[in-house]
Design an enzyme around this catalytic site. Structure first.
Site, PDB file in Angstrom:
ATOM      1  N   GLU A  72      71.363 -13.969  97.517  1.00 57.08           N
ATOM      2  CA  GLU A  72      70.497 -14.194  95.868  1.00 57.08           C
ATOM      3  C   GLU A  72      71.939 -15.113  94.948  1.00 57.08           C
ATOM      4  O   GLU A  72      70.833 -15.405  94.157  1.00 57.08           O
ATOM      5  CB  GLU A  72      70.017 -13.017  95.333  1.00 57.08           C
ATOM      6  CG  GLU A  72      71.896 -11.625  95.314  1.00 57.08           C
ATOM      7  CD  GLU A  72      71.205 -10.746  94.237  1.00 57.08           C
ATOM      8  OE1 GLU A  72      70.578 -10.375  93.530  1.00 57.08           O
ATOM      9  OE2 GLU A  72      72.184  -9.181  94.351  1.00 57.08           O
TER      10      GLU A  72
ATOM     11  N   HIS B 159      72.975  -5.760 119.867  1.00 59.17           N
ATOM     12  CA  HIS B 159      70.815  -5.661 120.477  1.00 59.17           C
ATOM     13  C   HIS B 159      70.211  -6.550 119.806  1.00 59.17           C
ATOM     14  O   HIS B 159      69.354  -6.365 119.582  1.00 59.17           O
ATOM     15  CB  HIS B 159      71.022  -4.021 119.737  1.00 59.17           C
ATOM     16  CG  HIS B 159      72.113  -3.233 120.355  1.00 59.17           C
ATOM     17  ND1 HIS B 159      71.443  -2.525 121.283  1.00 59.17           N
ATOM     18  CD2 HIS B 159      72.546  -2.336 119.571  1.00 59.17           C
ATOM     19  CE1 HIS B 159      72.172  -1.619 121.917  1.00 59.17           C
ATOM     20  NE2 HIS B 159      72.749  -1.340 120.920  1.00 59.17           N
TER      21      HIS B 159
ATOM     22  N   LYS C 226      73.800 -10.424  98.286  1.00 59.63           N
ATOM     23  CA  LYS C 226      74.866 -11.141  97.600  1.00 59.63           C
ATOM     24  C   LYS C 226      74.893 -12.978  98.241  1.00 59.63           C
ATOM     25  O   LYS C 226      74.504 -13.437  97.092  1.00 59.63           O
ATOM     26  CB  LYS C 226      76.105 -11.076  97.250  1.00 59.63           C
ATOM     27  CG  LYS C 226      76.318  -9.771  96.413  1.00 59.63           C
ATOM     28  CD  LYS C 226      76.132  -9.660  95.037  1.00 59.63           C
ATOM     29  CE  LYS C 226      74.596  -8.717  94.663  1.00 59.63           C
ATOM     30  NZ  LYS C 226      75.484  -7.437  94.302  1.00 59.63           N
TER      31      LYS C 226
ATOM     32  N   LYS D 226      66.825  -8.644  86.382  1.00 62.41           N
ATOM     33  CA  LYS D 226      67.928  -8.027  85.893  1.00 62.41           C
ATOM     34  C   LYS D 226      67.422  -6.673  86.381  1.00 62.41           C
ATOM     35  O   LYS D 226      68.018  -5.856  87.152  1.00 62.41           O
ATOM     36  CB  LYS D 226      68.930  -8.133  85.105  1.00 62.41           C
ATOM     37  CG  LYS D 226      69.914  -6.938  84.425  1.00 62.41           C
ATOM     38  CD  LYS D 226      70.874  -7.777  85.616  1.00 62.41           C
ATOM     39  CE  LYS D 226      72.513  -6.769  85.845  1.00 62.41           C
ATOM     40  NZ  LYS D 226      72.972  -6.687  87.106  1.00 62.41           N
TER      41      LYS D 226
ATOM     42  N   ASN E 192      56.480  -6.039  77.948  1.00 61.30           N
ATOM     43  CA  ASN E 192      57.263  -5.988  79.265  1.00 61.30           C
ATOM     44  C   ASN E 192      56.337  -5.198  79.909  1.00 61.30           C
ATOM     45  O   ASN E 192      56.300  -3.714  79.180  1.00 61.30           O
ATOM     46  CB  ASN E 192      58.044  -5.673  79.106  1.00 61.30           C
ATOM     47  CG  ASN E 192      59.333  -5.249  79.842  1.00 61.30           C
ATOM     48  OD1 ASN E 192      58.720  -5.994  81.078  1.00 61.30           O
ATOM     49  ND2 ASN E 192      60.031  -4.557  79.848  1.00 61.30           N
ATOM     50  N   GLY E 193      56.075  -5.340  80.853  1.00 63.12           N
ATOM     51  CA  GLY E 193      55.393  -3.875  82.453  1.00 63.12           C
ATOM     52  C   GLY E 193      54.684  -4.258  82.323  1.00 63.12           C
ATOM     53  O   GLY E 193      54.013  -6.193  83.176  1.00 63.12           O
TER      54      GLY E 193
ATOM     55  N   ARG F 296      66.796 -10.930  81.816  1.00 56.92           N
ATOM     56  CA  ARG F 296      66.090  -9.947  82.182  1.00 56.92           C
ATOM     57  C   ARG F 296      64.344 -10.757  82.691  1.00 56.92           C
ATOM     58  O   ARG F 296      63.973 -10.392  83.154  1.00 56.92           O
ATOM     59  CB  ARG F 296      65.651  -9.028  80.812  1.00 56.92           C
ATOM     60  CG  ARG F 296      66.677  -7.977  81.292  1.00 56.92           C
ATOM     61  CD  ARG F 296      66.051  -7.140  79.359  1.00 56.92           C
ATOM     62  NE  ARG F 296      64.741  -6.108  79.831  1.00 56.92           N
ATOM     63  CZ  ARG F 296      65.340  -5.014  79.964  1.00 56.92           C
ATOM     64  NH1 ARG F 296      66.495  -4.521  80.180  1.00 56.92           N
ATOM     65  NH2 ARG F 296      63.262  -4.321  80.137  1.00 56.92           N
TER      66      ARG F 296
ATOM     67  N   CYS G 235      61.342  -9.132  82.320  1.00 61.47           N
ATOM     68  CA  CYS G 235      61.032  -9.429  80.415  1.00 61.47           C
ATOM     69  C   CYS G 235      61.352  -8.604  79.538  1.00 61.47           C
ATOM     70  O   CYS G 235      62.213  -7.834  79.335  1.00 61.47           O
ATOM     71  CB  CYS G 235      59.522  -9.202  80.068  1.00 61.47           C
ATOM     72  SG  CYS G 235      58.782 -10.013  81.501  1.00 61.47           S
TER      73      CYS G 235
ATOM     74  N   GLU H 134      75.757  -5.392 101.531  1.00 66.22           N
ATOM     75  CA  GLU H 134      76.052  -6.173 100.076  1.00 66.22           C
ATOM     76  C   GLU H 134      76.389  -7.469 100.242  1.00 66.22           C
ATOM     77  O   GLU H 134      75.612  -7.906  99.388  1.00 66.22           O
ATOM     78  CB  GLU H 134      76.662  -4.939  99.679  1.00 66.22           C
ATOM     79  CG  GLU H 134      77.439  -5.708  98.178  1.00 66.22           C
ATOM     80  CD  GLU H 134      76.172  -5.690  97.075  1.00 66.22           C
ATOM     81  OE1 GLU H 134      74.971  -5.224  97.673  1.00 66.22           O
ATOM     82  OE2 GLU H 134      76.313  -5.472  95.710  1.00 66.22           O
TER      83      GLU H 134
ATOM     84  N   TRP I 255      59.291 -13.151  82.845  1.00 67.03           N
ATOM     85  CA  TRP I 255      59.479 -12.678  84.526  1.00 67.03           C
ATOM     86  C   TRP I 255      58.265 -12.874  84.723  1.00 67.03           C
ATOM     87  O   TRP I 255      57.880 -11.371  84.959  1.00 67.03           O
ATOM     88  CB  TRP I 255      60.854 -11.507  84.556  1.00 67.03           C
ATOM     89  CG  TRP I 255      61.271 -11.694  86.136  1.00 67.03           C
ATOM     90  CD1 TRP I 255      61.625 -12.002  86.478  1.00 67.03           C
ATOM     91  CD2 TRP I 255      60.358 -11.274  86.775  1.00 67.03           C
ATOM     92  NE1 TRP I 255      62.035 -12.500  88.297  1.00 67.03           N
ATOM     93  CE2 TRP I 255      60.403 -11.670  88.560  1.00 67.03           C
ATOM     94  CE3 TRP I 255      59.346 -10.089  87.398  1.00 67.03           C
ATOM     95  CZ2 TRP I 255      60.282 -11.048  90.111  1.00 67.03           C
ATOM     96  CZ3 TRP I 255      58.601  -9.423  88.600  1.00 67.03           C
ATOM     97  CH2 TRP I 255      59.474 -10.168  90.132  1.00 67.03           C
TER      98      TRP I 255
HETATM   99  C1  F6R Z   1      71.092  -7.252  92.927  1.00 68.95           C
HETATM  100  C2  F6R Z   1      70.719  -5.766  92.413  1.00 68.95           C
HETATM  101  C3  F6R Z   1      69.495  -5.987  92.736  1.00 68.95           C
HETATM  102  C4  F6R Z   1      69.593  -3.918  91.792  1.00 68.95           C
HETATM  103  C5  F6R Z   1      68.861  -3.973  92.196  1.00 68.95           C
HETATM  104  C6  F6R Z   1      68.246  -2.161  91.227  1.00 68.95           C
HETATM  105  O1  F6R Z   1      72.729  -7.400  92.744  1.00 68.95           O
HETATM  106  O2  F6R Z   1      71.286  -6.748  91.239  1.00 68.95           O
HETATM  107  O3  F6R Z   1      69.360  -5.094  93.993  1.00 68.95           O
HETATM  108  O4  F6R Z   1      71.005  -3.166  92.716  1.00 68.95           O
HETATM  109  O5  F6R Z   1      67.444  -4.144  91.350  1.00 68.95           O
HETATM  110  O6  F6R Z   1      68.251  -2.299  90.457  1.00 68.95           O
HETATM  111  P1  F6R Z   1      69.421  -0.920  89.619  1.00 68.95           P
HETATM  112  O7  F6R Z   1      70.749  -0.768  90.063  1.00 68.95           O
HETATM  113  O8  F6R Z   1      68.742  -1.214  88.076  1.00 68.95           O
HETATM  114  O9  F6R Z   1      68.048  -0.166  89.550  1.00 68.95           O
END
Ligand code: F6R
Length: 611
Positions: free
Chosen positions: A491, A507, A488, A606, A101-102, A27, A2, A484, A75
């Site tokens: 997502e 395994h 990626k 984000k 937001n929250g 956001r 948000c 990772e 969001w």
């Molecule tokens: C993946 C991604 C998320 C963040 C996670 C932590 O691409 O961006 O998995 O890494 O939400 O976010 P931060 O680093 O802002 O605490």
């Protein structure tokens, strides 16, 4: 998670608000809304489902001259994305309008109390309860009503509120969700983060938890929500450039941010390496009693998502080179465990946004138990950065694409610097310190070299975009990079992928392998290369397709693999930094090939400021 914005001043509120929402769209982007206010008139409020451009389009046919307003990009947490659930929310009388937001944790109790008192609710959100609660206490002064209302509220909030019947002010309040105020001549801007303020002002105040702000056109007051006392706060000056938040010729922020990585590494390391002495210079850690750092016997790294994988890369570095035992914990787990901490344990939180609710809650828990708390944080002035005892900023610049790339790279680089910093206080020799720093200083050029594989990787992405599953495998330092890489592609491209330690394949996951289940092997020529090669043979024997990321000059895999991406040679502990880049480009181009908005993947936001 948000985005909120507010404006009061001589200008047209709507112009700033829409611009701010566009910058905060990362956001949240399932619905958006705006409300503007002019003395003596009804509040005008418009909400739309979808992205900010839908809202912006819908405002085009009318004139918007009002000088006070609030806006929100959502969001969804409570209630599906819909116009009625979009913010701003308002009270029964159409007097109080607010964006939030929250999460309001006790909203059900408050809602049923207010319903019994005759308030009519229109949405399924937790937020709407706040508008009615403030209405309950409103006579003619908005801040008094907000102060009274917030005494009953449990949960997290960044709130921006206006009232038709008290029209010359905006009231804001913060607890656990981020908020920044920006000041220019005759104007005050409000936003979830400072990227919305760039180009408007560089004078900002970061609101702290438990604070309320009363903002008029030319003045502001900050009060304690608990006891209404005045808190003196002066604006800080921030440095941010418009180019940081623009695409600069790239079609997507995601690609721009991947291509920024060489510069990001330069920024993360600038002034922090004394090459000739093999020492790292980290001002953010120098503020601490160095004996306390020297006596650390254990580090618990806490993070979520990608940041936790950066933490795992850090774990390998710190254990091998600084000789400190390290554990990596997810923020969402640590906060509910009974952690065993003592004065020689340091808790190190890694976070791009510095606002992630689970990481923050864990940090506060660790502080409560007396651990030394450290941070590796990108967003300057964020809550986590301000709550730790000491830390290191990433200096990766604003990361706009929702999927983390350049921030992840900078997290690993900072871990390498922290390893040298802590290692050289212990057993690391000057020779080793010099060798690591010399290799770190070459990284920007080496990443540039990897980026030259761009066209090759784009072609590979076209070739593989039709597959529905991938297995990513890596060992030792590159095991977290397998996680990772898989995250990626999930997502950004909505393709199912698993990340596994190479040795774990037999395994279980090997059962999945056939010609339709490609495997991505992260296999630089390092101490575990031969093991990875054996895993490749096992996949090949089951007709699996292999994409290998390996060291330049290694041609011996051509008989086994379907495709190869080369990365330059570097120190083993730094290979994750190079190996990640092709995985990022691959995920980005697969997503683009599938016609997806790779900057704003569905369902994600984000900055995850809710649990
Ligand atoms: C993946 C991604 C998320 C963040 C996670 C932590 O691409 O961006 O998995 O890494 O939400 O976010 P931060 O680093 O802002 O605490």
């Amino acid at each position: 998670m948000c985005g909120i914005a507010g404006y009061i001043g001589d200008g047209v509120a709507k112009d700033y608000l829409i611009n701010a929402l566009k910058r905060l769209e990362y956001r949240g982007y399932d619905s958006a809304g705006i409300a503007v206010l002019e003395k003596g008139k009804e509040v005008r409020c418009v909400k739309k489902v979808g992205k900010i451009k839908e809202l912006d389009e819908s405002l085009k046919d009318e004139e918007w001259k009002e000088n006070v307003g609030i806006a929100h990009t959502r969001w969804a947490t409570h209630g599906i994305p819909s116009e009625k659930n979009a913010h701003p929310h308002f009270d029964c009388a159409g007097n109080i309008y607010l964006v939030h937001n929250g999460i309001i944790e006790n909203y059900k109790i408050l809602k049923s109390m207010l319903e019994k008192e005759g308030h009519i609710f229109r949405s399924n959100t937790d937020t709407e309860v706040l508008a009615h609660l403030i209405e309950k206490y409103f006579t003619d002064n908005l801040e008094e009503a907000v102060l009274n209302a917030l005494k009953h509220v449990e949960g997290a909030y960044a709130l921006v509120i206006i009232a038709k019947e008290d029209p010359d002010k905006i009231v804001v309040a913060k607890k656990s969700s981020p908020m920044v105020l920006g000041f220019a001549e005759g104007e005050t801007f409000i936003a979830s983060d400072s990227s919305a303020l760039v180009g408007y002002t560089d004078k900002v105040i970061y609101m702290d938890d438990g604070e309320m702000g009363v903002i008029t056109k030319d003045d502001y007051r900050i009060l304690s929500i608990e006891d209404s006392s005045e808190i003196e706060k002066k604006p800080d000056t921030i440095e941010m450039d418009l180019s940081d938040i623009q695409k600069n010729g790239f079609d997507y922020f995601l690609l721009k941010e991947i291509f920024e990585c060489p510069e990001v590494i330069r920024n993360s390391t600038r002034g922090r390496m004394i090459l000739e002495e093999g020492l790292a210079k980290l001002g953010g850690l120098e503020v601490l009693d160095q004996n306390r750092l020297r006596n650390i016997e254990r580090i618990i790294i806490i993070a979520c998502g990608s940041a936790s994988y950066a933490g795992m890369v850090g774990e390998y570095m710190l254990e091998e080179y600084a000789g400190i035992p390290v554990e990596v914990e997810l923020g969402s787990e640590f906060r509910y465990r009974k952690p065993i901490l003592d004065e020689n344990t340091a808790v190190l939180v890694v976070s791009q946004s510095g606002e992630t609710a689970d990481s923050l809650a864990s940090l506060l828990e660790a502080k409560r138990k007396g651990a030394l708390t450290l941070g590796i944080v990108n967003v300057v002035g964020s809550t986590i950065a301000r709550s730790t005892d000491a830390g290191v900023y990433n200096h990766a610049g604003p990361e706009i694409a929702v999927a983390s790339t350049k921030a992840f790279i900078s997290q690993m680089v900072v871990f390498a610097l922290v390893t040298v910093y802590l290692g050289r206080m212990r057993d690391m020799s000057v020779v080793t310190g010099k060798r690591i720093l010399a290799e770190i200083s070459k990284l920007p050029d080496l990443v540039d070299e990897v980026l030259k594989e761009n066209d090759n990787i784009r072609d590979l992405a076209k070739k593989y975009a039709g597959y529905e599953n991938f297995l990513y495998l890596g060992r030792k330092d590159n095991c977290p990079i397998a996680y990772e890489g898989a995250l990626k592609i999930k997502e950004i491209s909505y393709i199912h992928a698993e990340g596994y330690a190479g040795g774990e394949m037999k395994h279980g996951p090997i059962a999945m392998i056939d010609e339709n289940f490609p495997c991505v092997f992260i296999a630089p020529k390092d101490s575990v290369y031969d093991k990875m090669r054996s895993n490749m043979e096992e996949v090949k024997a089951r007709n699996g397709k292999i994409i290998a990321i390996t060291t330049k000059g290694n041609e011996e895999l051509s008989d086994i693999v379907s495709d190869t991406i080369h990365i330059p040679k570097t120190l083993e502990m730094l290979t994750p930094i190079l190996a990640c880049i092709p995985l990022y480009l691959f995920a980005a181009y697969v997503g683009i090939e599938k016609g997806l908005d790779v900057d704003k993947p569905r369902n994600l936001a984000k900055s995850v400021t809710v649990e």
